[in-house]
Design an enzyme around this catalytic site. Structure first.
Site, short mmCIF file in Angstrom:
data_model
loop_
_atom_site.label_atom_id
_atom_site.label_comp_id
_atom_site.label_asym_id
_atom_site.label_seq_id
_atom_site.Cartn_x
_atom_site.Cartn_y
_atom_site.Cartn_z
N THR A 55 0.84 -1.19 0.00
CA THR A 55 0.00 0.00 0.00
C THR A 55 0.88 1.24 0.00
O THR A 55 1.83 1.33 0.77
CB THR A 55 -0.92 -0.01 1.24
OG1 THR A 55 -1.72 -1.20 1.16
CG2 THR A 55 -1.81 1.22 1.27
N CYS A 62 26.82 6.56 7.14
CA CYS A 62 26.66 5.12 7.14
C CYS A 62 27.97 4.43 7.47
O CYS A 62 27.99 3.32 7.96
CB CYS A 62 26.16 4.65 5.79
SG CYS A 62 24.88 5.71 5.17
#
Ligand SMILES: *Cc1c(COP(=O)(O)O)cnc(C)c1O
Length: 408
Positions: free
Chosen positions: A239, A327
């Protein structure tokens, strides 16, 4: 006013702008429908998503049906790379990328490498540019994909995307670019720039986190990487993140309305900070200058001290920055980007990324520069590695550094 946070970490993420929040709110409350539902609430959600898709695709010179919403730029990169590999013929098992990509490109490609694909990791020059001749030479009849980051997340290098795109188009090879950092900062027109696949997200341009998009040029076929219901042209099941999509479009629209003015402003902020910081002895700017650099990015090496320490001390003084890429900052391997442009490991570890948004001001750079100078002096006073003389004599400095290290 001393206490106001100076946020110079906008290449990591940016704050939402009020109009973006306002645009999103109804889709959490009244207009909560699922775009797949056939009743009125569903149709309203579907219409809003379609409108957002038209807005964003229009800004990059694409058609609405060429834009697939994803959960992030990371997911868009994975869909582009893994999806193109899964769709490539068994004779085309070679792909090309650069040594300065984001982990969200490196790691899907490493997975393919493990699975038997051959990968060419292109070198870059000392400013971080991919050489077009190198790219041309690396392409073979087995190559199915080239993936090169548009605006680099650490050193701000903006590749000549059209030159690279042209080489790929002429060779009949798919060209993907990770445009997460460059979107709405430097011009990109996927049609004119001959790009086949491009990744974007919202949270680098004052939109919400957790929403991204992949541009897929009409006629390009990918294999989807997740199975489920047929959302997003049957390419990305699940969705839709309706509030995220609406926020993405609102943020992109706002950014493009004032793109040239904001770029000029951010470039001025960037260059003002660079000028001040390069007056500190034993520093260097990583990446190019001028309009071949993202207006949002300044990356500086402070020799003989640790980036992490600078970051923590600046944080205590109310200045938020990043050491290398967020990161990779939690482990000890130096940044692939900084070592690829020729930095020694210890210099890569002493590098700090300052990154800007249109909300930053020249005044903030003046305050931040003073604090950086204070912190660098403090940290250097605690280390034995700094050469006595403050003239930038690289050679003798290095000898001194090595000698001191051996003594310890
Ligand atoms: C931030 C960034 C990503 C990751 O984006 P997410 O939406 O956070 O997954 C990928 N590539 C580059 C160049 C980035 O700067």
């Amino acid at each position: 006013m001393e206490d106001r946070l100076i946020y110079f970490d906008n290449n990591d993420t940016t704050p939402l702008l009020d109009p973006v929040v306002t645009a999103m709110l109804p889709f959490f409350t009244k207009a909560f429908g699922n775009p797949a539902s056939l009743h009125q609430l569903g149709l309203e959600a579907e219409e809003a998503v379609n409108e957002a898709r038209a807005t964003i695709s229009g800004l990059i010179g694409a058609k609405p049906e060429e834009l697939i919403f994803t959960g992030s730029a990371t997911e868009a990169n994975n869909l582009a790379i893994l999806g193109a590999a899964a769709n490539a013929s068994s004779k085309r098992r070679h792909l090309i990328t650069s040594k300065i990509e984001h982990n969200a490109v490196i790691n899907p490609i490493k997975r393919l490498e493990k699975d038997g694909f051959r990968v060419t990791w292109l070198d870059v020059d000392p400013e971080g540019f991919v050489n077009s001749e190198d790219l041309k030479k690396a392409i073979t009849p087995e190559t199915f994909l080239v993936s090169i980051v548009h605006g680099n997340h650490e050193i701000g290098t903006v590749q000549d995307i059209k030159a690279l795109g042209m080489i790929c188009r002429e060779a009949g090879v798919l060209f993907h670019t990770d445009a997460a950092q460059s979107f709405s900062k430097v011009p990109l027109n996927v049609t004119n720039d001959l790009v086949d696949l491009a990744s974007f997200n919202a949270h680098k341009l004052h939109g919400p986190k957790g929403i991204g998009a992949l541009y897929v040029r009409g006629g390009v076929h990918l294999k989807k990487i997740m199975e489920g219901a047929p959302q997003e042209f049957n390419m990305r099941p699940g969705t839709e993140n309706v509030p995220g999509i609406i926020g993405f479009a609102a943020a992109a629209k706002l950014a493009f309305e004032t793109l040239s003015r904001d770029s000029a402003h951010m470039s001025a902020v960037r260059d003002h900070l660079i000028e001040q910081l390069l007056q500190i002895p034993h520093t260097r700017l990583n990446g190019p200058r001028g309009n071949r650099r993202l207006p949002t990015n300044a990356d500086i090496t402070f020799k003989y001290i640790e980036g992490e320490a600078i970051l923590m001390h600046l944080s205590m003084r109310g200045v938020a920055v990043s050491s290398g890429s967020a990161c990779s900052s939690k482990n000890l391997t130096p940044s692939n980007v900084l070592t690829s442009i020729g930095l020694k490991h210890e210099d890569a570890h002493g590098s700090i990324r300052f990154s800007f948004s249109k909300l930053n001001t020249i005044e903030e750079t003046d305050i931040a520069a003073k604090k950086v100078i204070e912190v660098v002096e403090l940290l250097r006073s605690m280390t034995a590695f700094v050469p006595e003389k403050h003239s930038e004599t690289e050679g003798s400095g290095e000898v001194f550094y090595k000698k001191k290290k051996e003594e310890l």
